[in-house]
Write an enzyme that holds these catalytic residues in place. Structure first.
Site, mmCIF file in Angstrom:
data_model
loop_
_atom_site.group_PDB
_atom_site.id
_atom_site.type_symbol
_atom_site.label_atom_id
_atom_site.label_comp_id
_atom_site.label_asym_id
_atom_site.label_seq_id
_atom_site.Cartn_x
_atom_site.Cartn_y
_atom_site.Cartn_z
ATOM 1 N N CYS A 165 0.816 -1.231 0.000
ATOM 2 C CA CYS A 165 0.000 0.000 0.000
ATOM 3 C C CYS A 165 0.842 1.271 0.000
ATOM 4 C CB CYS A 165 -0.933 0.008 1.204
ATOM 5 S SG CYS A 165 -1.998 -1.423 1.279
ATOM 6 N N HIS A 220 -3.035 7.300 2.408
ATOM 7 C CA HIS A 220 -3.493 5.982 1.958
ATOM 8 C C HIS A 220 -4.862 5.712 2.586
ATOM 9 C CE1 HIS A 220 -3.903 1.807 1.210
ATOM 10 N NE2 HIS A 220 -3.567 1.416 2.412
ATOM 11 N N ASN A 278 -10.133 -0.054 0.159
ATOM 12 C CA ASN A 278 -8.670 0.036 0.125
ATOM 13 C C ASN A 278 -8.160 -0.649 -1.155
ATOM 14 O OD1 ASN A 278 -5.931 -0.337 0.453
ATOM 15 N ND2 ASN A 278 -6.039 -1.024 2.563
HETATM 16 O O1 UT7 Z 1 -3.377 -1.013 3.827
HETATM 17 C C1 UT7 Z 1 -3.232 -1.462 5.128
HETATM 18 C C2 UT7 Z 1 -4.238 -2.568 5.269
HETATM 19 N N1 UT7 Z 1 -4.695 -2.883 6.563
HETATM 20 C C3 UT7 Z 1 -5.305 -2.032 7.405
HETATM 21 O O2 UT7 Z 1 -5.380 -0.854 7.258
HETATM 22 C C4 UT7 Z 1 -5.953 -2.678 8.607
HETATM 23 C C5 UT7 Z 1 -6.008 -1.807 9.822
HETATM 24 N N2 UT7 Z 1 -6.940 -2.357 10.761
HETATM 25 C C6 UT7 Z 1 -8.283 -2.162 10.663
HETATM 26 O O3 UT7 Z 1 -8.732 -1.477 9.768
HETATM 27 C C7 UT7 Z 1 -9.155 -2.761 11.727
HETATM 28 O O4 UT7 Z 1 -8.363 -3.418 12.680
HETATM 29 C C8 UT7 Z 1 -10.223 -3.748 11.147
HETATM 30 C C9 UT7 Z 1 -11.266 -2.990 10.360
HETATM 31 C C10 UT7 Z 1 -9.576 -4.811 10.274
HETATM 32 C C11 UT7 Z 1 -10.944 -4.444 12.289
HETATM 33 O O5 UT7 Z 1 -11.536 -3.463 13.148
HETATM 34 P P1 UT7 Z 1 -11.338 -3.546 14.721
HETATM 35 O O6 UT7 Z 1 -12.086 -2.432 15.313
HETATM 36 O O7 UT7 Z 1 -9.862 -3.641 14.993
HETATM 37 O O8 UT7 Z 1 -12.082 -4.886 15.060
HETATM 38 P P2 UT7 Z 1 -11.520 -6.204 15.783
HETATM 39 O O9 UT7 Z 1 -10.603 -6.961 14.899
HETATM 40 O O10 UT7 Z 1 -11.052 -5.824 17.159
HETATM 41 O O11 UT7 Z 1 -12.842 -7.038 15.943
HETATM 42 C C12 UT7 Z 1 -13.914 -6.601 16.797
HETATM 43 C C13 UT7 Z 1 -15.042 -7.609 16.693
HETATM 44 C C14 UT7 Z 1 -14.575 -9.047 16.863
HETATM 45 O O12 UT7 Z 1 -15.620 -9.762 17.521
HETATM 46 P P3 UT7 Z 1 -15.559 -10.035 19.123
HETATM 47 O O13 UT7 Z 1 -14.303 -10.816 19.324
HETATM 48 O O14 UT7 Z 1 -15.519 -8.670 19.745
HETATM 49 O O15 UT7 Z 1 -16.811 -10.776 19.366
HETATM 50 C C15 UT7 Z 1 -14.455 -9.553 15.462
HETATM 51 O O16 UT7 Z 1 -14.624 -10.964 15.370
HETATM 52 O O17 UT7 Z 1 -15.633 -7.552 15.399
HETATM 53 C C16 UT7 Z 1 -15.616 -8.848 14.796
HETATM 54 N N3 UT7 Z 1 -15.431 -8.678 13.362
HETATM 55 C C17 UT7 Z 1 -16.465 -8.476 12.518
HETATM 56 N N4 UT7 Z 1 -17.786 -8.382 12.727
HETATM 57 C C18 UT7 Z 1 -18.567 -8.148 11.656
HETATM 58 C C19 UT7 Z 1 -14.271 -8.668 12.657
HETATM 59 N N5 UT7 Z 1 -14.528 -8.460 11.351
HETATM 60 C C20 UT7 Z 1 -15.866 -8.333 11.249
HETATM 61 C C21 UT7 Z 1 -16.743 -8.100 10.189
HETATM 62 N N6 UT7 Z 1 -18.056 -8.002 10.426
HETATM 63 N N7 UT7 Z 1 -16.286 -7.955 8.911
#
Ligand code: UT7
Length: 319
Positions: free
Chosen positions: A111, A246, A276
């Site tokens: 990225c 980005h 993205n």
């Molecule tokens: O170009 C660089 C590329 N990468 C990035 O920029 C990634 C940077 N990170 C992020 O954007 C975020 O970390 C994410 C969007 C990937 C995830 O958001 P988050 O606020 O960090 O969520 P999390 O991973 O802490 O998950 C929170 C909850 C979890 O459930 P529990 O354990 O609280 O019950 C996940 O299982 O949300 C759940 N979850 C979802 N729920 C619905 C994770 N993905 C999803 C989903 N839909 N797609």
């Protein structure tokens, strides 16, 4: 001499997949994706390859510039999802746009790729090596993601953006770049078993990501590198008209703006429409702003990219 942008272009495939479409593939929903990322939809390649999208974006940039493709001396193409390992996608673009006098090669820094390619082009131009350089960011992330992993497949889309640089006298360009290979495992992508979005995953290939680790890295390192470039330039945050970051997650961009105590209005976003698109996000946004007449000559722009590697880079220049 500095590289002035004399034309921009972009391309996204026509097929749109919105969050409701994704909810049919994985356990997710529109509200969660919008709230956590700001993404509403993404464009997904079907027949379109990375080099095809890159060439379309390039053609539009060249057309806008009014420059004859034969004048282009170098094509730098940032991608991590080219359909072929070789020939490089830059050479495919050269053929497609008739840039018969250009050298060309690809850069892979995920990225961060476009900002690094842009910096590389500026370095060539300031060294007097080339006068006319085409810089492209293009990615087909849909061919790399695991469509059964809701933690990653919701984030990405496909597309390409291009900027044609021409050597001119002008205000100096300031840049910085860093890598941290120790943190590489936070975001990895395999190319061994590429498949289309609709095919079954073998769960061993594709993108693997520690989302929270990447999130924290971006929120810490992007403000740091922006401050580093400002210090090199001997200028102040308040002097910057626009921060083109980005487009990975609106919460990352909001957190960066907050850390820098800068009005979020100076941080344009188009995640809602495109998600993205990896190396393509920065030039896609630049082209969108340019074509909407939101960029004026003399404005100070800060580009910043971050991603797998881990890598991060920034560049300050006058539009
Ligand atoms: O170009 C660089 C590329 N990468 C990035 O920029 C990634 C940077 N990170 C992020 O954007 C975020 O970390 C994410 C969007 C990937 C995830 O958001 P988050 O606020 O960090 O969520 P999390 O991973 O802490 O998950 C929170 C909850 C979890 O459930 P529990 O354990 O609280 O019950 C996940 O299982 O949300 C759940 N979850 C979802 N729920 C619905 C994770 N993905 C999803 C989903 N839909 N797609």
């Amino acid at each position: 001499m500095v590289g002035k942008i004399c034309g921009t272009g972009s391309y996204v495939p026509p097929r749109v997949m919105d969050n409701d479409d994704l909810a049919k593939l994985v356990d997710t929903n529109d509200a969660w994706i919008r709230e956590r990322t700001g993404i509403g939809k993404r464009h997904i390649a079907e027949e379109e390859t990375t080099s095809f999208m890159a060439a379309q974006a390039a053609l539009r940039a060249v057309e806008q510039s009014g420059i004859d493709p034969e004048e282009i001396e170098l094509i730098l193409l940032a991608t991590s999802s080219s359909e072929m390992i070789f020939p490089c996608a830059a050479c495919e673009v050269q053929k497609a746009i008739g840039a018969v006098n250009a050298a060309g090669y690809d850069l892979n820094a995920a990225c961060t790729g476009f900002v690094l390619a842009f910096n590389t082009a500026q370095a060539y131009i300031s060294a007097g090596i080339y006068k006319t350089v085409l810089v492209i960011g293009a990615d087909s992330m849909s061919s790399l993601v695991d469509w059964t992993d809701r933690g990653t497949c919701i984030l990405f889309g496909d597309g390409a953006g291009a900027a044609l640089l021409r050597a001119e006298e002008g205000a100096p360009v300031y840049m910085a770049a860093h890598s941290d290979g120790e943190k590489g495992p936070a975001l990895t992508g395999m190319s061994r078993h590429r498949k289309g979005w609709a095919e079954e995953s073998d769960n061993e290939s594709y993108i693997h990501m520690d989302g929270q680790a990447v999130f924290k890295f971006a929120v810490r390192k992007v403000p740091e590198i922006i401050e580093e470039v400002l210090e090199k330039a001997g200028t102040d945050l308040k002097e910057i008209d626009c921060f083109v970051l980005h487009q990975a997650n609106c919460r990352i961009i909001e957190a960066v703006a907050k850390r820098l105590e800068t009005d979020i209005g100076k941080f344009p976003m188009n995640l809602e429409e495109y998600a993205n698109t990896s190396a393509a996000t920065v030039p896609l946004l630049l082209d969108e702003m340019n074509r909407k007449g939101r960029l004026q000559r003399g404005q100070k722009l800060m580009l910043a990219g971050f991603g797998a590697g881990l890598t991060w880079a920034a560049c300050l220049f006058e539009w």
